[in-house]
Design a protein around this motif. Sequence first.
Motif, PDB file in Angstrom:
ATOM      1  N   GLU A 981       6.655   7.835  18.318  1.00  0.00           N
ATOM      2  CA  GLU A 981       8.029   7.920  18.417  1.00  0.00           C
ATOM      3  C   GLU A 981       8.652   8.886  17.328  1.00  0.00           C
ATOM      4  O   GLU A 981       8.130   8.851  16.253  1.00  0.00           O
ATOM      5  CB  GLU A 981       8.787   6.278  18.215  1.00  0.00           C
ATOM      6  CG  GLU A 981       8.281   5.426  19.310  1.00  0.00           C
ATOM      7  CD  GLU A 981       8.783   5.851  20.661  1.00  0.00           C
ATOM      8  OE1 GLU A 981       9.825   6.369  20.646  1.00  0.00           O
ATOM      9  OE2 GLU A 981       8.067   5.327  21.425  1.00  0.00           O
ATOM     10  N   PRO A 982       9.760   9.551  17.454  1.00  0.00           N
ATOM     11  CA  PRO A 982      10.419  10.316  16.769  1.00  0.00           C
ATOM     12  C   PRO A 982      10.817   9.750  15.491  1.00  0.00           C
ATOM     13  O   PRO A 982      11.121   8.608  15.615  1.00  0.00           O
ATOM     14  CB  PRO A 982      11.384  11.129  17.482  1.00  0.00           C
ATOM     15  CG  PRO A 982      11.115  10.940  18.931  1.00  0.00           C
ATOM     16  CD  PRO A 982      10.452   9.684  19.128  1.00  0.00           C
ATOM     17  N   LEU A 983      10.625  10.404  14.478  1.00  0.00           N
ATOM     18  CA  LEU A 983      10.861   9.705  13.279  1.00  0.00           C
ATOM     19  C   LEU A 983      12.491   9.953  12.985  1.00  0.00           C
ATOM     20  O   LEU A 983      13.071  11.009  12.557  1.00  0.00           O
ATOM     21  CB  LEU A 983      10.257  10.276  11.982  1.00  0.00           C
ATOM     22  CG  LEU A 983      10.122   9.496  10.709  1.00  0.00           C
ATOM     23  CD1 LEU A 983       9.399   8.241  10.661  1.00  0.00           C
ATOM     24  CD2 LEU A 983       9.600  10.211   9.646  1.00  0.00           C
ATOM     25  N   SER A 985      16.086   9.604  10.695  1.00  0.00           N
ATOM     26  CA  SER A 985      16.504  10.030   9.330  1.00  0.00           C
ATOM     27  C   SER A 985      16.729   8.823   8.695  1.00  0.00           C
ATOM     28  O   SER A 985      16.673   8.710   7.511  1.00  0.00           O
ATOM     29  CB  SER A 985      17.745  10.879   9.285  1.00  0.00           C
ATOM     30  OG  SER A 985      18.900  10.238  10.036  1.00  0.00           O
ATOM     31  N   SER A 986      17.190   7.628   9.229  1.00  0.00           N
ATOM     32  CA  SER A 986      17.345   6.354   8.557  1.00  0.00           C
ATOM     33  C   SER A 986      16.198   5.627   8.187  1.00  0.00           C
ATOM     34  O   SER A 986      16.156   4.808   7.217  1.00  0.00           O
ATOM     35  CB  SER A 986      18.353   5.490   9.607  1.00  0.00           C
ATOM     36  OG  SER A 986      17.612   5.051  10.627  1.00  0.00           O
ATOM     37  N   PHE A 987      15.186   5.913   8.818  1.00  0.00           N
ATOM     38  CA  PHE A 987      13.670   5.140   8.575  1.00  0.00           C
ATOM     39  C   PHE A 987      13.224   6.008   7.617  1.00  0.00           C
ATOM     40  O   PHE A 987      12.646   5.311   6.365  1.00  0.00           O
ATOM     41  CB  PHE A 987      12.931   5.257   9.892  1.00  0.00           C
ATOM     42  CG  PHE A 987      11.896   4.455   9.866  1.00  0.00           C
ATOM     43  CD1 PHE A 987      11.627   3.056   9.948  1.00  0.00           C
ATOM     44  CD2 PHE A 987      10.545   5.035   9.415  1.00  0.00           C
ATOM     45  CE1 PHE A 987      10.707   2.330   9.791  1.00  0.00           C
ATOM     46  CE2 PHE A 987       9.467   4.200   9.328  1.00  0.00           C
ATOM     47  CZ  PHE A 987       9.416   2.980   9.377  1.00  0.00           C
ATOM     48  N   ALA A 988      13.194   7.144   7.283  1.00  0.00           N
ATOM     49  CA  ALA A 988      12.409   8.076   6.376  1.00  0.00           C
ATOM     50  C   ALA A 988      13.154   9.490   6.157  1.00  0.00           C
ATOM     51  O   ALA A 988      13.551   9.784   7.391  1.00  0.00           O
ATOM     52  CB  ALA A 988      10.901   8.133   6.635  1.00  0.00           C
ATOM     53  N   SER A 989      13.097   9.917   4.980  1.00  0.00           N
ATOM     54  CA  SER A 989      13.688  11.359   5.030  1.00  0.00           C
ATOM     55  C   SER A 989      12.651  12.372   4.902  1.00  0.00           C
ATOM     56  O   SER A 989      11.344  12.102   4.373  1.00  0.00           O
ATOM     57  CB  SER A 989      14.562  11.315   3.569  1.00  0.00           C
ATOM     58  OG  SER A 989      15.501  10.521   3.460  1.00  0.00           O
TER      59      SER A 989
END
Length: 1253
Positions: A981-983, A985-989
């Motif tokens: 799944e695409p990453l 921005s709220s999950f990781a920078s």
Amino acid sequence: MPEPAKKAVSAFSKKPKTQEAEEGSSVVFEAETEKPDAKVKWQCNSKDITSSDKCVIKADGNKHSLTITALTKEDTNAYAVIAGGSKVKFELKVIPMPEAPVEAPANGPTEPIVVPEQTPAEPPVEAPTEDHISAPAPDAPSAEEAQPPDTRQDLTGIFSEKPQSGDVTVGENITFVAKVNAESLLKKPTIKWIKGKWMDLASKSGKHLQLKETYDRNTKVYTFEMQVIAAKPNFAGAYRCEVTSRDKFDSCNFDLAVHEARAAEGLDIRAAFRRTSTDGKEDSGELDFSTLLKKSSSFLKSSNRAVQVSSEPDVDVWDILSRAPSSEFEKIAFQHGITDLRGMLKRLKKMKKEEKKSEAFLKKLDPAYQVSKGQKIKMAIEVANPDVEVKWLKNGQEIQPTGSKYIFESVGNMRYLTINHCSLADDAAYCCVVGEEKCTTELFVKEPPVLIVKNLEDQMVMKGERVELECEVSEEGANVKWEKDGVELTRDESFKYRFKKDGCKHVLIINEATKEDCGHYKVKTNGGESMAELLVQEKELEVYQSIADLSVKAKDEAVFKCEVSDENVRGTWYKNGVEVKPDARINITHIGRIHKLTIDEVKPEDEGDYTFVPDGHAFNLSAKLNFLEVKIDYVPRQDPPKIHLDCMGRTAESTIVVVAGNKLRLDVPITGDPAPTVVWTKAEKVVTDGDGRVHVETTKGHCIFTIEGAERQDEGIYSVVVRNPAGEDTADINVKVVDVPDPPQAVKILSVGEDSCVVQWDPPLFDGGKPIIGYVLERKKTKSYRWMRLNFDPYPETTFEAKRMIEGVPYEMRVYAVNGIGMSRNSPASQPFVPVAPTSEPIGLCVEDISDTSISLKWRPPERIGSSELEGYGVEYCKEGTDEWIPAIQGLTDRTVMVVRGLTTGDKLQFRVRAYNMAGPSAPTTLAQPVTIREIMQRPKIWLPRNLRQTLIKKVGDTVNIMIPFQGKPRPKVTWSKDGEPLSSSFASVRNSEVDTILFIRKTERKHSGKYDLQVEIENVEDTASIMLQIVDLPGPPEGLKIVDVWGFNVALEWKPPKDNGNCEISGYCIQKADKKTMEWYTVYDQYRRTNCVASDLIMGNEYVFRAFAINLVGLSLDPCDTKDSAYIQKTGMAYKPPSHKDHDFSEAPKFTHPLVSRSVIAGYNATLSCSVRGIPKPKVTWYKNKMDISNEAKYRMLSKQGVLTLEIRKPCLFDGGVYMCKAVNDSGEDIVECKLEVRPQIVKEEKKEDKK
């Protein structure tokens, strides 16, 4: 540039050469000189030879000869012939008369006869010749085999002949010779003789060691000799010879062995290593070396006479081997003919090494001590008897306790010798004597480096003057070496150079300097050097004041005056070409630099041209004497005043010129009756005698105006007015005062070079009233006080290139202006500058990266930077087809990497880089070809770091910062995804750049665990990489902890793993117990991996509760799992009823855990075959060979120990080879294992047998 040193010219046209002659014969040395009247003297060992019956000296014109008759071994020496300043050395070698041949006996090995050296010039050992050996043994080595191989043809490096190892007997001499061919060398080779690792033997020359050097001009070969005289046992050891010539180097190692007095001995050492066997075989039995340890002597006998032959010295090979390192064993075996070294070493291991302990000394002196000159050294030794007296010796002489030089101390068993203020004289061998025992050591005094405290200063002298170059060193009495343009200066017979020492001052004195003495002089010590330049100029006479034309009247005085620069110069006065002789009216004087010709009561015949000619100089000074004839005319009584002048008016021709500082005298003839009154005015102001320098005087027919020491403000138009009743007359006189010019202005250095600079200045503000002829320049070193003139003829320009300076030394410049009057005062000194050369060009310029608008360049620093610091680099570029170089940046950069931005896409540019220092830019380094500014397509590639190729484990709450570099052009597109799944921005920078990408998680949680995929894409080309991230946390508590059983002092516990393992494996459990009375917890097990355990050693009568923690990579679980029940430990008397259980069947079929391994053995040596088996009950083992049972064979031995089975085959032969099988059988089954055994025949080494006769 300094003039090249002139090559010394030899006084000999023919030189004597080294000769060899036999004892009792005569030898003649001949020499021819360039001049027939040259004085020649002959020397032997630096002592003059006088003509006698032994040495006959003859001279016939330019031919000279020395004849030595009845030669003896004492005539072997170094000789020399001297003529003028030339000295030629040569040698005489006296060869002993050939001896009668020596025959060898029929039975015994042939040994060469060693003739010890008797004189320093003879070689250490003479090789045997055919006459020395007759009838050799059949098995003896030939003469060619007995001699060491000639390695001179295989030499590499500089040596044409290397010194060879040698042996010498105590008290005899030996010479080592090294030869160097100088045909291919640019500089004379220098040689070092070294003992051991570091001891330079040049400082040890003396009674027992002499170093010689000769040169053969015909073959261009240098011969270096090291002569050991009266050898001592401590001279033995390893030596090294090193030769260097500029950038070439070569070295050679050799050994010197010193033996005690040789004994005649014919021991065959090889016979000592025969085996003692009873069966007659040579390779069986014990080794017997008893014959080696016995002394014996052998005599060679012939049918007619018996001749004792000197064989090898009696040596104890056991002692040599016991003391030598293991790396030298083979060398010793080869030297002493040992054939069975292994057997000897086995015997040597069994021998006990007994060290003889000293009875007098408990602790001896160190082998050597080293101390710096001027320091003190303390030697300590421990004796066995605290009351014993010791004696200290220096070079065999007892040291007396006088003064404070030597201090003797005795403290208990310790004895001390302290030497204060060590000097080179203390470099000696020291010995401590107690009764009959001695303990020796050697003291080395290290001389500290001598520093130059005060440097030499540049000097400029006139030809014929005395020159003194002075320096000051840090130590009195130190030795220094003087050089001129790289050539060492020595005392010669002409006493051209004199060397003077005064404490720490050293002076080089040159008497009557000539033009050949110009150059750079250098003084060297072992700790530094200093250089200065000497300039010698021809004496040029300068005219400070020339003679001037005179116009005088009868009866007046005429004075011609001139001033020159040299007060010692005399001269001659001439009138119309005829020398003027002094008489009653004519007076000639010479005071200092001033020359005067005075003529009293001038007459008409004195009129003419007068000339002054300085002696020894090709120029003259001329002036004219005009005689004024006074005409007397009859005039009436009322005669108006009249001024009679020829220089009236304001034209240049009517201007009176006077040099500043000289006397201005205006003598104006006037007439008038009655006598007129005279008034002098300047700028409408009346000039009177008020000023002490101005004098106004009126006499009959004259009015005189005088100014003493004319100054610049005295210049102008002077008016003289004469009046009487009959009228008045006026005349104007234009006076011009000329002076030396003002000093030049703004002296500055435009550029500097390696040994030069370009200096520029502005003309002086005032030229002194005369045109500037030129300029004179001077320079000096910043730290010096002596200015050196650079030119003697005036230089007309205002820019000058000064040369012949020393790179790296700061200088200052100043300038004088010169006009027709003289030289001005010096200008202010320029700013200090340092002559330096530009650096060499940078190297390795290349393109590191390129894009549509920029290019990245890199290069390496220049190979040669010089004495000035590197200021930076300048980068320039130009378009192809143009010559305009454009700077890439303003100023310089100090880095060797640079990105040039703002370029136009598609342009074809050439780039270059130059290094800058104080001297300016270096030569440029340019790219090999122009570069087109266009980005080049580069496939994407991810460079995954090694630590990310495995699972990355982080704790909950940790920060994750992953940087992954990649490459690709143009800038690739970077995509991160997690578990497909695409990453977000709220999950990781995610932060991307042109060369890398960064995945950043500020605070990790369990949900961040998983697989992260990175994709780098350029157009349709991509590259991918994956990262496994595991976030771990503390585990949950174990579940269901319960007490299973209680018996005696033991409690059985059981539990289940936790539901939450913290996202990682459970590594163990921590079990704790507590007494219900105190409830204090104690650990029973830590890092316990099972889910059940038994708590033992509990206290009877106590009641216990238990708890368990789960442990993983992070740590212990936060909460424990407690038992619901407690366990009470019953008191004594309670019987334990063991639970009934069914016996377990432990039976197991045989199985080989380690198989047999095929082997290849040598016949005659015992062999073993091994394997291991497991089985319950213990299986029965049977061995087979080629499927035949060998259990009852005597040749085989079967062993079994704890499951390891071994078959031992005693001394197998070729028929014992085959397939061996081991079979194990029990009630549960059977198992077999087999292997192949190959028996190889034994290879017997055949040795040569020597037949004795």
